[in-house]
Design an enzyme around this catalytic site. Structure first.
Site, PDB file in Angstrom:
ATOM      1  N   GLN A  58       0.825  -1.207   0.000  1.00 50.53           N
ATOM      2  CA  GLN A  58       0.000   0.000   0.000  1.00 50.53           C
ATOM      3  C   GLN A  58       0.854   1.249   0.000  1.00 50.53           C
ATOM      4  OE1 GLN A  58      -1.072   0.505   4.649  1.00 50.53           O
ATOM      5  NE2 GLN A  58      -1.805  -1.437   3.761  1.00 50.53           N
ATOM      6  N   HIS A  60       0.445   5.779   1.093  1.00 49.23           N
ATOM      7  CA  HIS A  60      -0.359   6.878   1.614  1.00 49.23           C
ATOM      8  C   HIS A  60       0.019   8.174   0.891  1.00 49.23           C
ATOM      9  CE1 HIS A  60      -1.348   4.078   4.741  1.00 49.23           C
ATOM     10  NE2 HIS A  60      -0.130   4.092   5.246  1.00 49.23           N
ATOM     11  N   ARG A 155      -4.533   0.680  -1.455  1.00 49.15           N
ATOM     12  CA  ARG A 155      -4.000  -0.674  -1.620  1.00 49.15           C
ATOM     13  C   ARG A 155      -3.610  -0.903  -3.074  1.00 49.15           C
ATOM     14  NH1 ARG A 155      -7.941  -1.995   2.407  1.00 49.15           N
ATOM     15  NH2 ARG A 155      -9.549  -2.262   0.828  1.00 49.15           N
TER      16      ARG A 155
END
Length: 265
Positions: A58, A60, A155
């Site tokens: 993943q 951010h 994701r």
């Protein structure tokens, strides 16, 4: 003030979370979030994570990237390893630089799992994860995560689990390259782990070290090991306290604490 525990079930969580965290009723807990009793928003989110399987690969976004998408903030975080089974690893960055098209293709094919830089870890290791870092937490790890208070995760790959992927947003904000952040290493004795831009984080085991932490509160006090007296009341692992001052905090002879402070609170 003791912060409330919010238990989050995850497919990669564990049913053997230590008893200090309370009776979990056999639930598969992956995360425990610490929140204000009145629900008031806080600038820092403290979590404990417990993994029985790998988390998704993943990424951010940064503040600017999140705000472009109508969200209040991005997410940067620091991991402190509390416990790790033999062979436990973290994935941080990729073994080679990858273009957006290459990252997308590798995520779709599953090749991204082999292209991640999986690093072995042990208790006391810490790693700061800047926005844009492609990352994953491996199985058999207990860690404390200190982060911007934002629940935003894109994701890229989830090992075939039936959960939504976010390839467009994830690829757009990723910096698929090797991990190299100076805010990483081994926490030993009394030392600062993170010094901004969003929060400060200290590793302490003595009253004198607490006295050297500058700035105004509030402070997030996270017991990692042993017993600590806070205003004459015992606190230990499983708890997180929000204090205006560190003066009442007296670590026991074998205690270890993490102390966090928002950089601009």
């Amino acid at each position: 003030m003791k912060l409330d525990k919010h238990f989050v079930e995850k497919p990669w969580g564990r049913i053997d979370v230590p008893a200090a965290f309370g009776d979990l009723g056999g639930r598969q807990i992956g995360e425990i979030w610490y929140e204000a009793p009145d629900g008031a928003p806080l600038p820092i989110l403290v979590k404990w994570l417990f993994t029985s399987e790998k988390l998704s690969i993943q990424v951010h976004p940064s503040d600017a990237q999140a705000q472009q998408r109508g969200l209040p903030s991005g997410k940067e975080e620091c991991w402190y390893i509390v416990d790790a089974e033999p062979g436990a690893v973290l994935g941080m960055g990729t073994l080679q630089p990858m273009s957006a098209d290459e990252l997308r293709a590798a995520s779709l094919s599953g090749e991204i799992e082999q292209l991640m830089d999986w690093k072995p870890v042990q208790p006391g290791d810490f790693f700061y994860i800047p926005a844009g870092t492609v990352h994953a937490i491996g199985a058999g790890i207990t860690l404390v995560e200190v982060q911007q208070y934002a629940d935003i995760t894109y994701r890229l790959y989830d090992y075939g689990r039936p959960r939504e992927l976010h390839l467009d947003d994830g690829v757009a904000v990723s910096k698929a390259t090797s991990y190299a952040d100076a805010r990483s290493g081994r926490a030993e004795g009394n030392m600062r782990l993170v010094d901004g831009p969003f929060f400060e984080l200290d590793h302490v085991n003595s009253t004198s070290a607490l006295a050297r932490i500058n700035g105004d509160g509030p402070f997030w006090v996270i017991p990692i090991k042993g017993e600590t007296q806070i205003g004459g009341v015992a606190a230990g692992p499983g708890e997180c306290l929000l204090l205006e001052s560190l003066a009442p905090v007296v670590p026991g002879p074998n205690a270890t604490l993490l102390v966090a402070r928002a950089a601009d609170y």
